[in-house]
Design an enzyme around this catalytic site. Sequence first.
Site, PDB file in Angstrom:
ATOM      1  N   CYS A   2       2.039   0.950   9.972  1.00  0.00           N
ATOM      2  CA  CYS A   2       3.273   1.342  10.634  1.00  0.00           C
ATOM      3  C   CYS A   2       4.461   1.222   9.666  1.00  0.00           C
ATOM      4  CB  CYS A   2       3.593   0.502  11.865  1.00  0.00           C
ATOM      5  SG  CYS A   2       2.330   0.553  13.114  1.00  0.00           S
ATOM      6  N   ARG A  27       2.318   4.649   5.378  1.00  0.00           N
ATOM      7  CA  ARG A  27       1.990   3.377   6.031  1.00  0.00           C
ATOM      8  C   ARG A  27       1.267   3.581   7.365  1.00  0.00           C
ATOM      9  NH1 ARG A  27       4.957  -0.869   3.970  1.00  0.00           N
ATOM     10  NH2 ARG A  27       4.472  -2.023   5.859  1.00  0.00           N
ATOM     11  N   TRP A  74       0.462   3.400  12.872  1.00  0.00           N
ATOM     12  CA  TRP A  74      -0.969   3.255  12.557  1.00  0.00           C
ATOM     13  C   TRP A  74      -1.521   2.455  13.720  1.00  0.00           C
ATOM     14  CZ3 TRP A  74      -4.536  -0.680  11.659  1.00  0.00           C
ATOM     15  CH2 TRP A  74      -5.697  -0.316  10.968  1.00  0.00           C
ATOM     16  N   ASN A 100       6.490  -3.276  13.840  1.00  0.00           N
ATOM     17  CA  ASN A 100       5.326  -3.220  12.950  1.00  0.00           C
ATOM     18  C   ASN A 100       4.671  -4.588  12.995  1.00  0.00           C
ATOM     19  OD1 ASN A 100       3.503  -2.985  10.828  1.00  0.00           O
ATOM     20  ND2 ASN A 100       5.073  -3.295   9.262  1.00  0.00           N
ATOM     21  N   GLY A 101       3.363  -4.622  13.219  1.00  0.00           N
ATOM     22  CA  GLY A 101       2.654  -5.904  13.276  1.00  0.00           C
ATOM     23  C   GLY A 101       1.764  -5.942  14.502  1.00  0.00           C
ATOM     24  N   GLU A 488     -14.514  -0.504  -8.479  1.00  0.00           N
ATOM     25  CA  GLU A 488     -13.239   0.167  -8.234  1.00  0.00           C
ATOM     26  C   GLU A 488     -13.437   1.687  -8.110  1.00  0.00           C
ATOM     27  OE1 GLU A 488     -10.504  -0.508  -7.163  1.00  0.00           O
ATOM     28  OE2 GLU A 488      -9.118   1.032  -7.833  1.00  0.00           O
ATOM     29  N   LYS A 492     -12.509   3.914  -4.814  1.00  0.00           N
ATOM     30  CA  LYS A 492     -11.594   5.063  -4.882  1.00  0.00           C
ATOM     31  C   LYS A 492     -12.249   6.294  -4.273  1.00  0.00           C
ATOM     32  CE  LYS A 492      -8.781   3.632  -5.611  1.00  0.00           C
ATOM     33  NZ  LYS A 492      -8.012   2.450  -5.829  1.00  0.00           N
ATOM     34  N   GLU A 495     -12.522   6.041  -0.359  1.00  0.00           N
ATOM     35  CA  GLU A 495     -11.323   6.091   0.468  1.00  0.00           C
ATOM     36  C   GLU A 495     -10.637   7.444   0.499  1.00  0.00           C
ATOM     37  OE1 GLU A 495      -8.389   3.471  -2.480  1.00  0.00           O
ATOM     38  OE2 GLU A 495      -8.098   3.352  -0.343  1.00  0.00           O
ATOM     39  N   HIS A 511     -33.927  -4.259  -7.848  1.00  0.00           N
ATOM     40  CA  HIS A 511     -34.265  -5.284  -6.854  1.00  0.00           C
ATOM     41  C   HIS A 511     -34.066  -4.775  -5.429  1.00  0.00           C
ATOM     42  CE1 HIS A 511     -34.919  -8.278  -9.930  1.00  0.00           C
ATOM     43  NE2 HIS A 511     -33.808  -7.849 -10.514  1.00  0.00           N
ATOM     44  N   LYS A 608      -1.144   2.252   3.538  1.00  0.00           N
ATOM     45  CA  LYS A 608      -0.897   1.677   2.216  1.00  0.00           C
ATOM     46  C   LYS A 608      -0.812   0.158   2.252  1.00  0.00           C
ATOM     47  CE  LYS A 608       0.223   1.792  -2.148  1.00  0.00           C
ATOM     48  NZ  LYS A 608      -0.910   2.014  -3.071  1.00  0.00           N
TER      49      LYS A 608
HETATM   50  O1  M6R Z   1      -0.880  -4.250  -1.490  1.00  0.00           O
HETATM   51  P1  M6R Z   1      -2.165  -4.914  -1.842  1.00  0.00           P
HETATM   52  O2  M6R Z   1      -2.462  -4.871  -3.304  1.00  0.00           O
HETATM   53  O3  M6R Z   1      -2.290  -6.300  -1.305  1.00  0.00           O
HETATM   54  O4  M6R Z   1      -3.297  -4.053  -1.113  1.00  0.00           O
HETATM   55  C1  M6R Z   1      -4.636  -4.465  -1.131  1.00  0.00           C
HETATM   56  C2  M6R Z   1      -5.547  -3.374  -0.650  1.00  0.00           C
HETATM   57  O5  M6R Z   1      -5.266  -3.045   0.675  1.00  0.00           O
HETATM   58  C3  M6R Z   1      -5.442  -2.119  -1.512  1.00  0.00           C
HETATM   59  O6  M6R Z   1      -5.686  -2.389  -2.856  1.00  0.00           O
HETATM   60  C4  M6R Z   1      -6.458  -1.053  -1.020  1.00  0.00           C
HETATM   61  O7  M6R Z   1      -7.754  -1.474  -1.259  1.00  0.00           O
HETATM   62  C5  M6R Z   1      -6.147   0.280  -1.703  1.00  0.00           C
HETATM   63  N1  M6R Z   1      -5.983   1.311  -0.727  1.00  0.00           N
HETATM   64  C6  M6R Z   1      -7.205   0.711  -2.630  1.00  0.00           C
HETATM   65  O8  M6R Z   1      -6.908   1.922  -3.249  1.00  0.00           O
END
Ligand code: M6R
Length: 613
Positions: A2, A27, A74, A100-101, A488, A492, A495, A511, A608
């Site tokens: 949000c 967000r 969100w 937000n929250g 990583e 990527k 997502e 394994h 985000k």
């Molecule tokens: O703002 P932050 O670094 O704490 O966020 C952590 C994760 O939510 C963030 O890295 C998330 O995994 C990304 N969308 C990955 O691309």
Amino acid sequence: MCGIVGYIGTKKACPILLAGLSRLEYRGYDSAGISTIEKNGLSLVKDKGRVKILENNPAINTLEGTIGIAHTRWATHGKPSKENSHPHQDNSKIFSVVHNGIIENYQELRNMLEKNGYTFLSQTDTEVIPNLINYYYKKEQEHDIHAFLKAVRNCCLDLKGSFAIEVISSEFPKNMIVVRKDSPLVIGTCESEKYISSDIPAILSYTRDFYFLNDLEFALLENTNTTFFNSNLEEINKPTSNIEWDATASEKNGYEDFMLKEIYEQPTAIRETIGSKISLESKCDFEELELTKDYLESVNKIYIIACGTAMHAGLAGKNVIEKLCRIPVEVDIASEFRYRNPIVNEKTLCIFISQSGETADTIAALKLAKLCGSRTIAISNVIGSSITREADYSIYTHAGPEIAVASTKAYTSQVVLLNMLALYFAEILEIVDMDLINNIKKEMLLLPKKIEETFSCKNSIQEFAKKIYQEKDVFFLGRGIDETVAKEGSLKLKEISYIHSESYAAGELKHGPIALIENGITVISILMDSSLIEKTISNIQEVISRGAKTLVVTSHDCNTTMFDEVIKIPDTIPYLSPILSVIPLQLLAYYISKEKGLDVDKPRNLAKSVTVE
Ligand code: M6R
């Protein structure tokens, strides 16, 4: 999770609020809404869907007020729908609220309010807030500004959970009240205008001067004046902080997507993060950390705690800190760390990494580590963010605002900063040979140029993306530091392309997971660490003989006929190699997402900044 935005000033609020919402849309983007103070009371325009839908709502053009609040959602409680969209109002329509929250005890509060005659239109947790404000407001004898403030304060004291809230009222047409607890909110200030937002970049084009609220501090806003109160409603003073980010850094500047722009900003982000802290002539300087040799010698374990991509950067940090400082490092996911009664005490140093500095799990883990007596260091990209206000010490990546949901430049900047921190510890501990330290520094200073060179893989990656974008499963392999990059790369891809992918330590495949390898499946391997390359190649041979299609990212001269695609990138030392080897993987995820016609910057179900637990 949000985005909230608010404006109080002399101009029409609506266009400013809509522009803010568009910038905050990363967000959350399942519904949006706005409420302004008009001559005849509070307006309310809201709808399911993106901010564009709200912009096209004819009622938007009728809004003239100079004070307003807005929200992009969100969903947590209640599906995306017009009724569940914010702002929410109390039954008498005196108060409009955006939030937000998560209100954890909303059901209990809703029951209490229902018993007192209040009715509810939505399934949200938020709708209890305006009604609870109304409930307390009605109890006051005098209905003056102090009663408004007291009602908001009493309401907030009843709420369990996290919240950033903006409240406006038809009875106080010159004011707005904002408050936060464990959810982000900043107040931008200039002479006769105040801008409120969930984050800085959304309002950076209006002002560089910001107030940051601590938990349960209340701001009573007028266009020329801001008064702050603690939870006892005693007036408190707050300084402003000047933010140096360039306003254009939060624009696309000709790039199709923020993610692509941010990938290409990595040389600058790394250069800025290194700043003047690394030079061959002097020791690495983090004097703000105030760590002594005695203290570091007393540390028997370092924890690195973070979520998602930031946690993957932590894995690269573990590699370099353990090798240089010979202190055991454990990397933990913040949401797990909190609930497993971790062994943390005054001999443990805890490092928390968060790009946004607002991730709820990371903040909660940090509070726990402090309670256990550990020293805490926050690594964040956002000055004044919650994590930096909680930690004993803070150091910053200087990547500039990262807008795309998929983190790219924040990751590489975090890996650099962790390497710098390892050098700093090692120099204090005086246990590492100066030649090795100087070699790492030299390589670090070469990174921006080497990242530029790595971008030349773009066309090959784009072609490879065309070949595999319809795949259902992809595997990523690596050993040692390369495995952390495999993780990583896999995250990527998941997502932003919605392709299922797994990452494995190359030696672990046999394994169990090798059972999943079948004809035509894509396996992507990272081969940077020369000491492990032969071993990993043997594992790749095992998948080739089972029909896998292979892409290899390497700085070494490999037998190119063995693999379907080899992406050759510049060489560097293993500690720093994630910063180069991740780039082809970022580009691959990006181009696959584009091939599939997806929204790269706003992937489904994600936000985000994850400000709920
Ligand atoms: O703002 P932050 O670094 O704490 O966020 C952590 C994760 O939510 C963030 O890295 C998330 O995994 C990304 N969308 C990955 O691309």
